[in-house]
Scaffold this active site. Structure first.
Site, mmCIF file in Angstrom:
data_model
loop_
_atom_site.group_PDB
_atom_site.id
_atom_site.type_symbol
_atom_site.label_atom_id
_atom_site.label_comp_id
_atom_site.label_asym_id
_atom_site.label_seq_id
_atom_site.Cartn_x
_atom_site.Cartn_y
_atom_site.Cartn_z
ATOM 1 C CE LYS A 22 -1.756 1.729 4.005
ATOM 2 N NZ LYS A 22 -1.525 3.154 4.244
ATOM 3 C CG ASN A 23 2.132 2.721 3.549
ATOM 4 O OD1 ASN A 23 1.004 3.075 3.192
ATOM 5 N ND2 ASN A 23 2.420 2.448 4.810
ATOM 6 C CB CYS A 118 -5.358 10.360 11.259
ATOM 7 S SG CYS A 118 -3.714 9.804 11.647
ATOM 8 N NE ARG A 123 0.339 10.744 10.084
ATOM 9 C CZ ARG A 123 -0.187 9.683 9.478
ATOM 10 N NH1 ARG A 123 -1.308 9.198 9.927
ATOM 11 N NH2 ARG A 123 0.389 9.151 8.414
ATOM 12 C CG ASP A 314 2.899 1.549 9.679
ATOM 13 O OD1 ASP A 314 3.198 1.761 8.500
ATOM 14 O OD2 ASP A 314 2.519 2.441 10.466
ATOM 15 N NE ARG A 406 -7.882 4.620 4.704
ATOM 16 C CZ ARG A 406 -7.515 5.823 5.128
ATOM 17 N NH1 ARG A 406 -8.202 6.434 6.062
ATOM 18 N NH2 ARG A 406 -6.462 6.434 4.620
#
Ligand code: EPZ
Length: 426
Positions: A22-23, A118, A123, A314, A406
């Site tokens: 994803k990243n 978030c 952020r 993460d 997501r």
């Protein structure tokens, strides 16, 4: 409202194939803006965040073709005619800010909504903006947007290369500045750059378009600006965080689980911690590993999250779940985000014994967890409560699972294939 229903206690075994990262994929899609012709991306994970980034590019005017079954995306950026990233999309996904560097560099201007905070922290984007200013752009913050443009009087219509020293090895700032510098005049140096494998994947992608980037993966990156970038055909790297999530699931309740496309060298600190705990990991080859879980032999450890190559923030939530059932006291320290322990209250509702003291989680291992209705506070916190449900006695109901969808492709399906009793219900 969609939720997962999990009946704990099942053992996992078999093989799971890790999807595209994803990243990395999100950045490659944003970087496609820089090209003058068609971009083909392969191994793109079918997740909501990718859909949002593609929607962003469509709003900018790019033509998009998605072949979902083959995980191929074609992007024609030559049709881009709009330089404004709207709040409703940036609010949904802060990574949308990564269209700023490419738009600014290629078109000389960008208007992008400032991403809000978030669930895991404030952020900020100050390092992104400072980098753009160092490259010769002017910016104005008003009404929740940042208006950036190249000061034509000083630089014509191009950013100009310079030396940029990052206060912190921010991944997003490194990526945005690296993309912006590709079409700048002269050489740009990013000092104290982020070193994650996804940064290297982005640099490889940009170089395949004709960029001249050296040093990605180290804290010192040089970019020699070029006049234009061409289309390319590129395969997204495997997702290290998804791999770490399934490895931790196997460490919790696996008999013999093979994780394919794990690219284990991207997670060396994570592996060394799992081995210190007592997890049995067998390296099959560069891309595949096997995990066996002699849970009864595990020992408590202390972990501190840090930018790469340190322990990945993460994977902090899922490793905390593992330590919550390891006898003894473990301490997990979160150094990257200011508020990434929100999920701990949910684990304590399942019988965990975790106390938060500032940036530290003091974890006293318990015999077992018990199933309960819990919430997903964000993507990685959601994965953590699912893993807790896999080992908990009884039934766990996980709500707000849109967070999980997501960033994890077919998460429940992959767990079911390994033997987990997890269902998706409306
Ligand atoms: C990326 O976020 C990842 N997201 C995050 O993954 C990951 O947790 C994070 O890197 C750290 O590894 C994507 O790649 C889309 P940072 P990013 O810029 O780029 C502060 C997930 O679950 N900071 O390295 O935003 C910031 O506030 C997500 O997949 C500034 O102060 O991370 C944060 O505390 C969650 N000013 C810290 O640095 C800035 O200008 C790390 O941010 C930029 C960042």
């Amino acid at each position: 409202m969609e939720r997962f229903i999990i009946n704990g206690g099942k053992k996992l075994s078999g093989k799971v194939k890790i999807s595209g990262a994803k990243n990395s994929a999100l950045k490659l899609i944003a970087a496609s803006i820089l090209a003058d012709s068609k971009i083909t991306l392969r191994n793109v994970p079918q997740i909501e965040d990718v859909n949002i980034m593609l929607e962003m590019l469509e709003i900018l005017g790019a033509k998009i073709n998605v072949e979902a079954a083959s995980k191929v995306i074609e992007i024609e950026p030559e049709y881009i005619n709009n330089y404004e990233a709207p709040y409703e999309l940036v609010r949904k996904m802060r990574a949308s800010i990564l269209v700023a560097g490419p738009l600014l560099s290629k078109f000389g201007r960008v208007k992008v909504a400032i991403p809000g905070g978030c669930n895991i922290g404030s952020r900020q984007i100050d390092l992104h903006l400072k980098g753009f200013k160092d490259l010769g752009a002017e910016y104005l913050v008003e009404h929740g947007y940042v208006n950036c443009h190249i000061d034509k009087n000083r630089n014509g219509n191009r950013l100009h290369g310079t030396i940029i020293n990052l206060d912190f090895p921010s991944r997003g700032a490194t990526e945005n500045i690296m993309m912006a510098a590709c079409l700048a005049s002269g050489q740009t140096v990013i000092n104290n750059a982020a070193r994650e494998p996804e940064i290297s994947d982005l640099a490889l992608f940009l170089n395949s378009m004709g960029a001249k980037i050296q040093g990605a993966g180290t804290d010192y990156i040089t970019i020699n600006g070029v006049k234009s970038l061409r289309g390319t055909d590129y395969e997204v790297m495997p997702d290290s965080i998804e791999a770490g999530t399934f490895i931790t699931a196997a460490a919790l309740c696996g008999e013999k689980v093979e994780i394919q496309n794990a690219r284990w060298r991207n997670l060396e600190v994570f592996y060394s911690k799992l081995k210190e705990i007592g997890v049995k990991i067998t390296i099959i080859d560069e891309n595949n590993i096997r995990v066996e879980a002699p849970l009864e032999r595990y020992k408590p450890v202390n972990i501190s999250t840090l930018p790469y190559p340190g322990f990945p923030t993460d994977l902090q939530p899922v490793i905390t779940v593992l330590l919550s059932v390891v006898p003894g006291v473990s301490i997990v320290t979160e150094n990257v985000f200011e508020n990434r322990f929100m999920y701990v209250d949910e684990l304590n509702r399942m019988g965990a014994d975790i106390k938060i003291e500032g940036h530290h989680a003091v974890i006293r291992g318990v015999e077992k967890l018990s199933g309960a209705p819990v919430r997903s506070f964000d993507l990685r916190a959601g994965a953590a409560v699912v893993l807790a449900g896999l080992i908990a006695e009884g039934t766990t109901e996980v709500s707000d699972i849109y967070h999980i969808k997501r960033g994890y492709e077919n998460f429940d399906e992959k767990l079911r294939l390994l033997g987990a009793d997890i269902k998706l219900v409306e």
